[in-house]
Design a protein around this motif. Structure first.
Motif, short mmCIF file in Angstrom:
data_model
loop_
_atom_site.label_atom_id
_atom_site.label_comp_id
_atom_site.label_asym_id
_atom_site.label_seq_id
_atom_site.Cartn_x
_atom_site.Cartn_y
_atom_site.Cartn_z
N LEU A 26 0.81 -1.07 0.04
CA LEU A 26 0.02 -0.06 -0.10
C LEU A 26 1.11 1.20 0.07
N THR A 27 1.96 1.20 0.42
CA THR A 27 2.87 2.42 0.44
C THR A 27 3.42 2.74 -0.79
N GLU A 28 3.56 1.68 -1.60
CA GLU A 28 4.16 1.83 -2.96
C GLU A 28 3.21 2.00 -3.99
N PRO A 29 2.94 3.18 -4.58
CA PRO A 29 2.06 3.71 -5.56
C PRO A 29 1.65 2.47 -6.60
N LEU A 30 3.00 2.13 -7.30
CA LEU A 30 2.55 1.07 -8.34
C LEU A 30 2.05 -0.32 -7.87
N ALA A 31 2.61 -0.70 -6.73
CA ALA A 31 2.29 -1.92 -6.19
C ALA A 31 0.84 -1.64 -5.60
N ARG A 32 0.32 -0.57 -5.15
CA ARG A 32 -0.96 -0.48 -4.77
C ARG A 32 -1.91 -0.56 -5.93
N ALA A 33 -1.51 0.03 -7.00
CA ALA A 33 -2.38 0.05 -8.29
C ALA A 33 -2.51 -1.49 -8.82
#
Length: 179
Positions: A61-68
């Protein structure tokens, strides 16, 4: 620890691309404290699994691409297929080639540090614009918006690669600089 919850539920956050990272960090720390406190009453293996799951959720959740990517899975849009239009892959390729050309041109300039900083600034500006677009697309996760969001994620991934390469060149330059 209920591992059937999704990562957003785990931290009591709305399922959305936009999130307050300070709130996420606070809830992460609180959850870790609770699980560690339960360590005395639980089995060590269960505590370790719970902490690993919490950590994986937090990192995602803290890493935008991983969250996407995680949101794509939650919305059932893991494989959105090909690009949204026939022009998108070609346009993305052209944009990436232009960034590479700018990086090569910057590398050949006599004021290398300044030139690389300019490249990083342009990458950051483009990334911010794409990030804003991604927030808007995930605000309404309809199939067309998810497909468009996938394209934005691809562009952000390409930007990240170029940023890493630029930062590597900066680091090389710093290593070669005489003291």
């Amino acid at each position: 620890m209920n591992s059937k919850k999704n990562y957003f539920e785990l931290f009591d956050l709305p399922v959305d691309f936009a999130l307050d990272t300070r709130v996420l960090a606070e809830r992460y720390r609180a959850l870790v404290r609770v699980v560690r406190a339960d360590f005395l009453s639980d089995e060590e293996d269960e505590t370790a699994r719970s902490l690993a799951w919490i950590d994986r959720a937090y990192q995602t959740l803290t890493e935008p691409l991983a969250r996407a990517e995680y949101l794509f899975r939650l919305y059932g849009a893991e494989e959105t297929g090909a690009a949204t239009s026939e022009e998108a892959p070609g346009a993305l390729l052209v944009e990436e080639m232009e960034r590479q050309e700018a990086l090569v041109a910057a590398t050949n300039r006599s004021d290398l540090e300044s030139a690389l900083s300019e490249v990083l600034t342009r990458l950051a500006e483009r990334g911010a614009a794409l990030d804003k677009e991604l927030h808007q697309l995930f605000a309404d996760p309809s199939p067309p918006n998810l497909s468009a969001a996938r394209e934005v994620v691809r562009q952000l991934q390409a930007l990240a690669r170029c940023q890493r390469e630029t930062e590597e060149r900066q680091a090389e330059r710093l290593k070669r600089r005489p003291d």
